[in-house]
Design a protein around this motif. Structure first.
Motif, PDB file in Angstrom:
ATOM      1  N   VAL A  17      21.869   0.761  -4.798  1.00  0.00           N
ATOM      2  CA  VAL A  17      20.504   1.170  -5.114  1.00  0.00           C
ATOM      3  C   VAL A  17      19.588   0.014  -4.743  1.00  0.00           C
ATOM      4  N   CYS A  18      18.588   0.303  -3.931  1.00  0.00           N
ATOM      5  CA  CYS A  18      17.625  -0.706  -3.500  1.00  0.00           C
ATOM      6  C   CYS A  18      16.282  -0.396  -4.158  1.00  0.00           C
ATOM      7  N   ILE A  19      15.737  -1.380  -4.875  1.00  0.00           N
ATOM      8  CA  ILE A  19      14.474  -1.208  -5.585  1.00  0.00           C
ATOM      9  C   ILE A  19      13.457  -2.185  -5.013  1.00  0.00           C
ATOM     10  N   HIS A  20      12.337  -1.686  -4.547  1.00  0.00           N
ATOM     11  CA  HIS A  20      11.223  -2.524  -4.098  1.00  0.00           C
ATOM     12  C   HIS A  20      10.117  -2.449  -5.142  1.00  0.00           C
ATOM     13  N   ILE A  21       9.620  -3.608  -5.560  1.00  0.00           N
ATOM     14  CA  ILE A  21       8.530  -3.657  -6.534  1.00  0.00           C
ATOM     15  C   ILE A  21       7.351  -4.375  -5.893  1.00  0.00           C
ATOM     16  N   SER A  22       6.233  -3.697  -5.817  1.00  0.00           N
ATOM     17  CA  SER A  22       5.051  -4.195  -5.124  1.00  0.00           C
ATOM     18  C   SER A  22       4.464  -5.429  -5.796  1.00  0.00           C
ATOM     19  N   LYS A  23       4.024  -6.388  -4.973  1.00  0.00           N
ATOM     20  CA  LYS A  23       3.318  -7.552  -5.504  1.00  0.00           C
ATOM     21  C   LYS A  23       1.984  -7.121  -6.132  1.00  0.00           C
ATOM     22  N   ASN A  24       1.319  -6.141  -5.535  1.00  0.00           N
ATOM     23  CA  ASN A  24       0.077  -5.649  -6.123  1.00  0.00           C
ATOM     24  C   ASN A  24       0.309  -5.074  -7.516  1.00  0.00           C
ATOM     25  N   TYR A  25       1.413  -4.370  -7.677  1.00  0.00           N
ATOM     26  CA  TYR A  25       1.767  -3.798  -8.982  1.00  0.00           C
ATOM     27  C   TYR A  25       2.044  -4.906  -9.992  1.00  0.00           C
ATOM     28  N   MET A  26       2.809  -5.915  -9.582  1.00  0.00           N
ATOM     29  CA  MET A  26       3.126  -7.021 -10.486  1.00  0.00           C
ATOM     30  C   MET A  26       1.867  -7.796 -10.864  1.00  0.00           C
TER      31      MET A  26
ATOM     32  N   GLN B 128       0.813  -1.196   0.000  1.00  0.00           N
ATOM     33  CA  GLN B 128       0.000   0.000   0.000  1.00  0.00           C
ATOM     34  C   GLN B 128       0.863   1.269   0.000  1.00  0.00           C
ATOM     35  N   GLN B 129       2.059   1.190   0.601  1.00  0.00           N
ATOM     36  CA  GLN B 129       2.922   2.360   0.685  1.00  0.00           C
ATOM     37  C   GLN B 129       3.666   2.635  -0.617  1.00  0.00           C
ATOM     38  N   LEU B 130       3.784   1.628  -1.486  1.00  0.00           N
ATOM     39  CA  LEU B 130       4.493   1.804  -2.742  1.00  0.00           C
ATOM     40  C   LEU B 130       3.527   2.432  -3.740  1.00  0.00           C
ATOM     41  N   GLU B 131       3.375   3.738  -3.655  1.00  0.00           N
ATOM     42  CA  GLU B 131       2.332   4.423  -4.403  1.00  0.00           C
ATOM     43  C   GLU B 131       2.440   4.217  -5.902  1.00  0.00           C
ATOM     44  N   ASN B 132       3.647   4.194  -6.422  1.00  0.00           N
ATOM     45  CA  ASN B 132       3.832   4.024  -7.855  1.00  0.00           C
ATOM     46  C   ASN B 132       4.001   2.564  -8.250  1.00  0.00           C
ATOM     47  N   GLY B 133       3.907   1.680  -7.260  1.00  0.00           N
ATOM     48  CA  GLY B 133       4.128   0.265  -7.543  1.00  0.00           C
ATOM     49  C   GLY B 133       5.563  -0.156  -7.323  1.00  0.00           C
ATOM     50  N   TYR B 134       6.449   0.822  -7.178  1.00  0.00           N
ATOM     51  CA  TYR B 134       7.859   0.530  -6.936  1.00  0.00           C
ATOM     52  C   TYR B 134       8.485   1.696  -6.180  1.00  0.00           C
ATOM     53  N   HIS B 135       9.643   1.446  -5.601  1.00  0.00           N
ATOM     54  CA  HIS B 135      10.332   2.475  -4.825  1.00  0.00           C
ATOM     55  C   HIS B 135      11.828   2.303  -5.022  1.00  0.00           C
ATOM     56  N   VAL B 136      12.510   3.396  -5.304  1.00  0.00           N
ATOM     57  CA  VAL B 136      13.959   3.376  -5.528  1.00  0.00           C
ATOM     58  C   VAL B 136      14.626   4.210  -4.440  1.00  0.00           C
ATOM     59  N   LYS B 137      15.715   3.698  -3.882  1.00  0.00           N
ATOM     60  CA  LYS B 137      16.397   4.431  -2.818  1.00  0.00           C
ATOM     61  C   LYS B 137      17.881   4.103  -2.805  1.00  0.00           C
ATOM     62  N   PHE B 138      18.715   5.104  -2.566  1.00  0.00           N
ATOM     63  CA  PHE B 138      20.136   4.861  -2.349  1.00  0.00           C
ATOM     64  C   PHE B 138      20.324   4.295  -0.948  1.00  0.00           C
ATOM     65  N   VAL B 139      21.206   3.315  -0.798  1.00  0.00           N
ATOM     66  CA  VAL B 139      21.472   2.711   0.509  1.00  0.00           C
ATOM     67  C   VAL B 139      22.976   2.709   0.769  1.00  0.00           C
ATOM     68  N   THR B 140      23.330   2.877   2.052  1.00  0.00           N
ATOM     69  CA  THR B 140      24.735   2.912   2.473  1.00  0.00           C
ATOM     70  C   THR B 140      24.876   2.118   3.761  1.00  0.00           C
ATOM     71  N   MET B 141      26.033   2.245   4.416  1.00  0.00           N
ATOM     72  CA  MET B 141      26.300   1.477   5.623  1.00  0.00           C
ATOM     73  C   MET B 141      25.305   1.768   6.743  1.00  0.00           C
ATOM     74  N   ARG B 142      24.621   2.893   6.696  1.00  0.00           N
ATOM     75  CA  ARG B 142      23.639   3.183   7.745  1.00  0.00           C
ATOM     76  C   ARG B 142      22.338   2.422   7.541  1.00  0.00           C
ATOM     77  N   HIS B 143      22.227   1.708   6.407  1.00  0.00           N
ATOM     78  CA  HIS B 143      21.023   0.934   6.137  1.00  0.00           C
ATOM     79  C   HIS B 143      21.199  -0.555   6.406  1.00  0.00           C
TER      80      HIS B 143
END
Length: 288
Positions: free
Chosen positions: A87-96, A15-30
């Protein structure tokens, strides 16, 4: 924890993945302890290196390599110090599901050290597509949403055609039930990690026999329940070492860790450094 780490279990629901996917830069703090997502996750390393542990195996990612963590697939991720970016990409199951109604009956596996020779060309194409998506994300032009959606669909098409495997409907339903139980117990640990938590507490939370709960947790998470509780604590301590000025002892005890010898051993095993070295590496580090 939801703001400090990328890996909480409830952080990015479909539900939070409004566009069906989310892209984010990740580093050691993640860095994150064992976790999973309802969405599919793709991790692409830009520089440095990362280690993903999944199903008892360690995957070591170098620059311009990626791997897939399928929906509900338990894994942990550690980004090497001092400067690793991915780069971490989440793709929603609802979107797929819009394009693949039977997506729940598919499982995906893709990493450089597990692909077969016929899959190598597709893996290379996927790397190029993820690089293209990264550039689009970085530039954020007015056409970003349109162009990025087109690239995400190409990524999905490659995964379905070359890295997807069918599973039975009964296995799919069973997996969803287990996921619900694991989400419940993980939420419980997240909320109470500063307190004393026993194996019986975990069993009581799910209304299960203690011995059955012990086996259930180990089979699905790959580690014992108490190990998991301590990993959650260590991850919170790691984040506070980066972002607060408290002493190591104070931070340990604040997050419910009182066995100093065990803490230092676990910290070194997970992050390949000591707490003191972590803080030294964090000084003036633009990735923290």
């Amino acid at each position: 924890m939801a703001e400090k780490t990328e890996g909480t279990f409830w952080e990015k629901s479909d539900q939070q993945l409004e566009n069906g996917y989310h892209v984010k830069f990740v580093t050691m703090r993640h860095n994150s302890p064992f976790h999973w997502h309802r969405a599919m996750e793709l991790l692409f390393i830009l520089n440095g290196k990362a280690t993903v542990t999944m199903e008892g195996k360690k995957y070591r990612l170098k620059p311009l390599e990626f791997m897939v963590m399928d929906s509900a697939q338990v894994h942990d991720t550690v980004y090497a110090m001092p400067q690793t970016m991915g780069v971490c990409i989440h793709i929603s199951k609802n979107y797929m599901r819009r394009y693949l109604p039977d997506i729940e009956l598919m499982r995906f596996q893709c990493s450089l050290d597990s692909i077969l020779p016929p899959q190598k060309e597709s893996y290379t194409r996927l790397c190029e597509l993820i690089k293209e998506l990264t550039i689009l994300y970085f530039r954020q032009t007015p056409s970003y949403q349109l162009r990025s959606k087109a690239v995400v669909l190409q990524i999905l098409a490659e995964l379905v055609e070359h890295f997807g495997n069918s599973v039975s409907e009964s296995l799919s339903v069973s997996g969803l039930h287990k996921l619900t139980q694991l989400e419940q117990i993980s939420q419980f640990v997240e909320e109470h990690h500063q307190e004393k938590i026993t194996l019986q507490d975990g069993a009581d939370e799910l209304g299960l026999n203690k011995d059955y709960f012990c086996r259930f947790f180990k089979e699905n998470m790959g580690i014992s329940f108490i190990q998991y509780v301590n990993q959650v604590r260590v991850n919170h301590i790691y984040q506070d070492l980066l972002h607060t000025d408290g002493s190591i002892q104070e931070i340990m005890e604040h997050h419910g860790f009182f066995n100093q010898k065990l803490f230092y051993r676990m910290f070194k095993e997970i992050y390949d450094c000591t707490p003191v070295k972590l803080r030294q590496n964090a000084v003036d580090n633009p990735y923290v």
